[in-house]
Design an enzyme around this catalytic site. Structure first.
Site, PDB file in Angstrom:
ATOM      1  CE  LYS A 176      -7.327   1.765   3.238  1.00 52.58           C
ATOM      2  NZ  LYS A 176      -6.139   2.010   4.105  1.00 52.58           N
ATOM      3  CB  CYS A 236      -4.807  -1.702   3.907  1.00 56.37           C
ATOM      4  SG  CYS A 236      -4.147  -1.956   5.585  1.00 56.37           S
ATOM      5  CD  GLU A 292      -2.596   1.115   2.712  1.00 57.54           C
ATOM      6  OE1 GLU A 292      -3.507   1.953   2.866  1.00 57.54           O
ATOM      7  OE2 GLU A 292      -2.323   0.246   3.563  1.00 57.54           O
TER       8      GLU A 292
END
Length: 272
Positions: A109, A141, A40
């Site tokens: 995200k 994540c 990430e």
């Protein structure tokens, strides 16, 4: 299909250092590797609310362009996380750059962790792309702790779910469980690449990069040290996992949202 996982220690707000390590990993990849995956926001690390305006770059900026050039030269696809600046709005973004150096997929995200809030804006859609005969989707994540995220990709036809990760102690076991569950629930490969080492704010990243098959079986798992290793995806496992039943066919509730088909093969599910 051969994929390499680059489980690296990044530097927060350390673009030059992180880019150098990414380019070195691309150069060091095996000649028959088709895809290399990084953690990430690997290229910039995690900026703060005070630094994001200086650290984040547009996707046509110099750092992404350097990775595109490396992918093109090495003839390898790259999945890598960036801090994206889109005309003054900042996103935690992961890119799939194909072997021609083109951006085949951009995912922002959608589920912001506590340290993302006030730094990044949330994305508003899930996206998959057709790559090497495989439909690929990306999560970042915290996204994998929500079953709906992976199910959104599955509804878009994903056969491989790639997770760029920045997961820290003490939550390593949480993501180990989640990545196995998301693969099994959606009868797809799931591949997760996490960061290691220390970050700003006394964070210690948990490593544990992994490959899980469509039955939910953990095939490979890294430790806590920096490493770069290859895994093989036996694509016949997709048909085997889906032979007797399909969860997507039998589910009673489907996620809402508009599905958009693009001419280049991308599919998006827009959040309602």
């Amino acid at each position: 299909m051969k994929v390499e996982l680059a489980q690296l220690a990044g530097q927060d707000n350390g673009t030059a250092h992180n880019l150098k390590s990414a380019l070195a990993a691309i150069t060091a990849s095996a000649s028959d590797t088709q895809l290399i995956v990084f953690p990430e926001t690997h290229l910039m690390g995690f900026p703060s609310a005070d630094t994001v305006a200086q650290i984040a770059e547009p996707l046509d900026g110099p750092t992404v362009q350097a990775v595109q050039q490396a992918a093109r030269a090495r003839k390898i696809a790259v999945v890598v996380g960036v801090a994206e600046n889109d005309n003054g709005t900042f996103y935690n973004t992961t890119l799939l750059i194909d072997a021609e150096g083109e951006i085949a997929l951009r995912y922002r995200k959608t589920h912001l962790w506590a340290s993302d809030r006030g730094v990044f804006s949330a994305g508003d859609r899930f996206v998959t792309a057709q790559w090497n005969g495989l439909r690929v989707g990306v999560l970042i994540c915290y996204d994998i702790e929500f079953p709906e995220s992976a199910r959104a990709l599955a509804q878009l036809g994903a056969e491989l779910i790639i997770v760029t990760n920045g997961n820290m102690d003490p939550y390593g076991p949480t993501h180990r469980t989640a990545i196995m569950a998301r693969a099994q629930e959606n009868q797809a490969f799931a591949l997760m690449v996490n960061r290691v080492g220390e970050g700003d704010g006394q964070l210690v990243f948990a490593g544990g990069s992994a490959l899980v098959d469509p039955f939910g079986t953990l095939l490979h798992e890294a430790g806590r040290e920096p490493c770069q290793f290859s895994v093989e995806l036996d694509l016949a496992q997709l048909a085997a996992a889906r032979r007797d039943y399909r969860y997507l066919d039998d589910q009673r509730l489907r996620l809402a949202g508009e599905v958009v088909e693009h001419a280049d093969g991308r599919r998006e599910l827009l959040m309602p």
